[in-house]
Design a protein around this motif. Sequence first.
Motif, PDB file in Angstrom:
ATOM      1  N   GLY A 176       0.902  -1.168   0.071  1.00  0.00           N
ATOM      2  CA  GLY A 176       0.068  -0.074  -0.023  1.00  0.00           C
ATOM      3  C   GLY A 176       0.790   1.269   0.211  1.00  0.00           C
ATOM      4  N   SER A 177       1.903   1.171   0.880  1.00  0.00           N
ATOM      5  CA  SER A 177       2.634   2.711   0.935  1.00  0.00           C
ATOM      6  C   SER A 177       4.114   2.195   0.848  1.00  0.00           C
ATOM      7  N   PRO A 178       4.857   2.792  -0.259  1.00  0.00           N
ATOM      8  CA  PRO A 178       6.254   2.699  -0.213  1.00  0.00           C
ATOM      9  C   PRO A 178       6.979   3.209   0.942  1.00  0.00           C
ATOM     10  N   SER A 179       6.465   4.100   1.638  1.00  0.00           N
ATOM     11  CA  SER A 179       7.146   4.634   2.775  1.00  0.00           C
ATOM     12  C   SER A 179       6.834   4.169   4.018  1.00  0.00           C
ATOM     13  N   SER A 180       6.155   3.044   4.103  1.00  0.00           N
ATOM     14  CA  SER A 180       5.985   2.054   5.268  1.00  0.00           C
ATOM     15  C   SER A 180       7.330   1.640   5.866  1.00  0.00           C
ATOM     16  N   PRO A 181       7.285   1.353   6.955  1.00  0.00           N
ATOM     17  CA  PRO A 181       8.717   0.710   7.540  1.00  0.00           C
ATOM     18  C   PRO A 181       8.944  -0.745   7.075  1.00  0.00           C
ATOM     19  N   PRO A 182      10.055  -0.814   6.422  1.00  0.00           N
ATOM     20  CA  PRO A 182      10.256  -2.346   6.128  1.00  0.00           C
ATOM     21  C   PRO A 182      10.466  -3.229   7.212  1.00  0.00           C
ATOM     22  N   ILE A 359      17.239   6.388   4.989  1.00  0.00           N
ATOM     23  CA  ILE A 359      18.239   7.206   3.918  1.00  0.00           C
ATOM     24  C   ILE A 359      17.314   7.217   2.629  1.00  0.00           C
ATOM     25  N   PHE A 360      16.139   6.195   2.498  1.00  0.00           N
ATOM     26  CA  PHE A 360      15.170   6.381   1.398  1.00  0.00           C
ATOM     27  C   PHE A 360      13.724   6.326   1.966  1.00  0.00           C
TER      28      PHE A 360
END
Length: 408
Positions: A176-182, A359-360
Amino acid sequence: MTSGSASVWRVRCEKRIRVKMEGDAVSPNIFGQSKAGYVLSNVAEVVERILTFVPTKNLLRIASVCRLWRNCARRVLRTQQRLTWLSASGSSIYEEHVLLRTMAEDLEKIYLLPQTALLMVDGENFSWPFSYTHKKARKCEDEVESNPVEKLRRLLPSTCDVLGIVASGIVVTPSGSPSSPPEEHEDGEAGFSLLFPAMDGVTIRPFHFCKKSLSESAMEEAGLINNPDLKVVLMFDYETWKAGGRCFLKKLLEPLSQNKVLIVGGQVERTFSNNTTCCSPGSFGAVGLTFSGSKIQGASVLVDQDVSSSKAAEATIQRLKAANIPERNTMGFMFACVGRGHNSYNNERNVEASAFRKIFSNIPLLGFFGNGEIGCDRIVKESYTLSETDAEGLQHSFTTVMSLVHFG
């Protein structure tokens, strides 16, 4: 058209679609009974705008309504060129891997037509040809697929190339969200499916080699050699610790180490793909994907075995910034040794994935914990910055390969 009026058009459109798909009797002049009907049957610009809000599976059904809608659906499909991913973790209540249930539900909601799918699941909870025996809840036997690989294939379009990886642990970014914590799942149930649509200027080819099928002509067909447009290779080997496996892997890696190509991956437990008939049971081999085209950019760094603090990990991953790769339509990959993870950071978990997110901030991160790593410090762009290495220098243990791949 305002957002409010667009919503009205969409509701009316979906109502007509439901009538069509449910097989109800449809009057021949249904589109002529109102202004809305006239617009939906004659104004391609409006129909096409509405169809951009429709998930791909429904879009394919809609294409059968009439010639106008079919042409509009085709044009919408051609614009859907951003890759996406579906991920899952935590135990499923059913006798199947949690990723299977997630894909069955979420594939109904995606906005692309998958041409290639890269799947990764944990080896502890994903097995075939038998179903799971450790689940507490149990669903009707008729609804449980005894072969999870076949169920995965049936969930995806028949024309989709499927490449599956089974590894000791899995790295996922929640869907859903590329900014979610991996999340680094060194154990437990986890998996993801990375879905690639057809993309202008990008060619993706899957490959699968064992000692029977590896040849120069087969490598050329896969785009691994004599391919000036080749930019990135994801490669995953299995059982190469057996006699002859080391020479086999060197034969694959040697030509790539000498070219301007980013190669990353590692050794995994098992693999599955559309074509595995060449392999004998228990034999070694390698699978992967080649990415060719002028739009592709890539970079990787090697987190060495002596990196043992979050600060040192962050400093290493920071080197990826030198590649200046755009974050849009970019995927991050993390291929780590099973000996790293919390073992390398004083029992602290999720260190490297968290460092990547610092960083990303807007790039999803996916990957696995395996039995060996492939890669090095390397940047692949229009102006190449390469590290000098050979096939041996691409193979590591007790390290992590962190990489970025941009698809234009």
